[in-house]
Design an enzyme around this catalytic site. Structure first.
Site, mmCIF file in Angstrom:
data_model
loop_
_atom_site.group_PDB
_atom_site.id
_atom_site.type_symbol
_atom_site.label_atom_id
_atom_site.label_comp_id
_atom_site.label_asym_id
_atom_site.label_seq_id
_atom_site.Cartn_x
_atom_site.Cartn_y
_atom_site.Cartn_z
ATOM 1 N N LYS A 51 -8.307 -12.082 -3.003
ATOM 2 C CA LYS A 51 -6.605 -12.176 -2.824
ATOM 3 C C LYS A 51 -6.439 -12.761 -1.592
ATOM 4 O O LYS A 51 -6.824 -12.220 -0.615
ATOM 5 C CB LYS A 51 -6.213 -10.759 -3.105
ATOM 6 C CG LYS A 51 -4.484 -10.701 -2.684
ATOM 7 C CD LYS A 51 -4.168 -9.373 -3.081
ATOM 8 C CE LYS A 51 -2.696 -9.389 -2.371
ATOM 9 N NZ LYS A 51 -2.107 -7.954 -2.553
ATOM 10 N N GLY B 40 5.170 -2.142 0.523
ATOM 11 C CA GLY B 40 5.759 -0.951 0.921
ATOM 12 C C GLY B 40 7.028 -0.705 0.951
ATOM 13 O O GLY B 40 7.313 0.372 1.402
ATOM 14 N N ALA C 97 3.069 -5.891 -4.962
ATOM 15 C CA ALA C 97 4.030 -5.473 -3.675
ATOM 16 C C ALA C 97 5.499 -5.085 -4.067
ATOM 17 O O ALA C 97 6.060 -5.702 -4.787
ATOM 18 C CB ALA C 97 4.110 -6.312 -2.737
ATOM 19 N N GLY C 98 6.009 -3.848 -3.524
ATOM 20 C CA GLY C 98 7.181 -3.516 -3.598
ATOM 21 C C GLY C 98 7.456 -2.649 -4.887
ATOM 22 O O GLY C 98 8.597 -2.202 -4.873
ATOM 23 N N ASN D 264 0.144 -0.437 -4.317
ATOM 24 C CA ASN D 264 -0.557 0.555 -3.721
ATOM 25 C C ASN D 264 0.200 1.721 -3.267
ATOM 26 O O ASN D 264 -0.038 3.016 -3.632
ATOM 27 C CB ASN D 264 -1.174 -0.174 -2.542
ATOM 28 C CG ASN D 264 -1.950 0.531 -1.698
ATOM 29 O OD1 ASN D 264 -2.010 1.957 -1.741
ATOM 30 N ND2 ASN D 264 -2.628 0.235 -0.511
ATOM 31 N N SER D 265 1.257 1.419 -2.327
ATOM 32 C CA SER D 265 2.043 2.504 -1.825
ATOM 33 C C SER D 265 2.769 3.412 -2.832
ATOM 34 O O SER D 265 2.845 4.496 -2.388
ATOM 35 C CB SER D 265 3.323 1.657 -1.165
ATOM 36 O OG SER D 265 2.780 0.789 -0.237
#
Ligand SMILES: CC(=O)[C@@H](O)[C@H](O)COP(=O)(O)O
Length: 255
Positions: free
Chosen positions: A96, A157, A183-184, A205-206
């Site tokens: 990635k 995040g 993301a996000g 992830n977050s």
């Protein structure tokens, strides 16, 4: 099936391992998510200190494909160096490509990303660039030969979810390689929405690592991705400007 280069997956949820504070919880969340692909920053692994503990060691790595990422790179050169290190360490042939150009928004630098992708493709990597939701950039990267496109839903995040669904939709509609919304993402609703738009997969992830109950959230995200995909495949009704009665008036007895 989700096919990225030579790899094929059943699950369409990719999970980041970067922010878990407890490795036991991380492992339970990974299991609950049903993911087959784990991404992690190569710089977090002590590749030159093999005796040091690392965050992947508690996972049964036979069950997962590793997707090393170049997080921490600010230039193409740094990303290329990190990717080569990952490959030389036998982690995986997928990479990635994440070249961050700004510390506030953590948005990817498009020019450096393209440069890194060119070199890594020539070296035989399976290349997955993380990009902003930029239609033209997605097209240009595809023309270069990348194996998937990873447009951000919103800054890493931030938990802002999908900021610009139209931009993602445009990228998805022209895509000739898998589109992984990355993301996000904050809630299962966001994951489902990405899949409803036609994304091939979601990376997050977050949302899981930072949840009050990461294991439960991992399950919810798995279901969100599956529900969004199922709904998309089921064929949704068109959005209409005005009401359409649920019970047809035809054949009704009128007085
Ligand atoms: C781990 C990883 O790859 C992240 O950089 C990724 O972009 C996920 O972002 P969120 O933490 O916002 O889900």
């Amino acid at each position: 099936m989700l096919t990225i280069g030579t790899h094929t997956f059943t699950s369409r949820l990719l999970l980041g391992t970067g922010k878990f504070t407890d490795l036991q919880i991380q492992n339970q969340a990974v299991e609950a998510s049903g993911t087959e692909v784990l991404t992690f920053a190569v710089r977090r692994l002590n590749l030159d200190q093999v005796n040091e503990p690392n965050f992947l060691e508690m996972l049964d790595l036979k069950k997962y494909k590793l997707l090393p990422n170049t997080a921490g790179a600010k230039t193409a050169e740094e990303a290329i160096r990190i990717a080569r290190l990952a490959k030389a360490s036998g982690l995986c042939d997928m990479i990635k490509v994440e070249v961050i150009g700004d510390d506030t928004l953590l948005l990817p630098d498009p020019l450096e990303t393209v440069k890194a992708c060119e070199v890594l493709l020539a070296e035989g990597f399976i290349v997955l660039p993380y990009i902003s939701d930029d239609y033209m950039l997605a097209k240009r990267l595809q023309q270069l030969g990348v194996h998937a496109i990873m447009p951000g839903a919103s800054p890493i995040g931030s938990g802002k979810g999908i900021l610009n669904p139209s931009a993602l939709q445009w990228i998805i509609d022209q895509a000739t390689v898998p589109v992984i919304v990355d993301a996000g993402i904050r809630s299962p609703k966001d994951a489902a929405y990405a899949m409803e738009l036609g994304a091939d997969a979601v990376l997050l992830n977050s949302a899981v690592s930072g949840a009050t109950n990461p294991v439960q959230m991992a399950t919810a995200m798995k279901l969100g991705v599956e529900a969004g995909r199922l709904g998309r495949e089921a064929g949704m009704i068109p959005v209409r400007e005005y009401a359409v009665a649920s019970s047809p008036a035809e054949g009704m007895i009128t007085t």
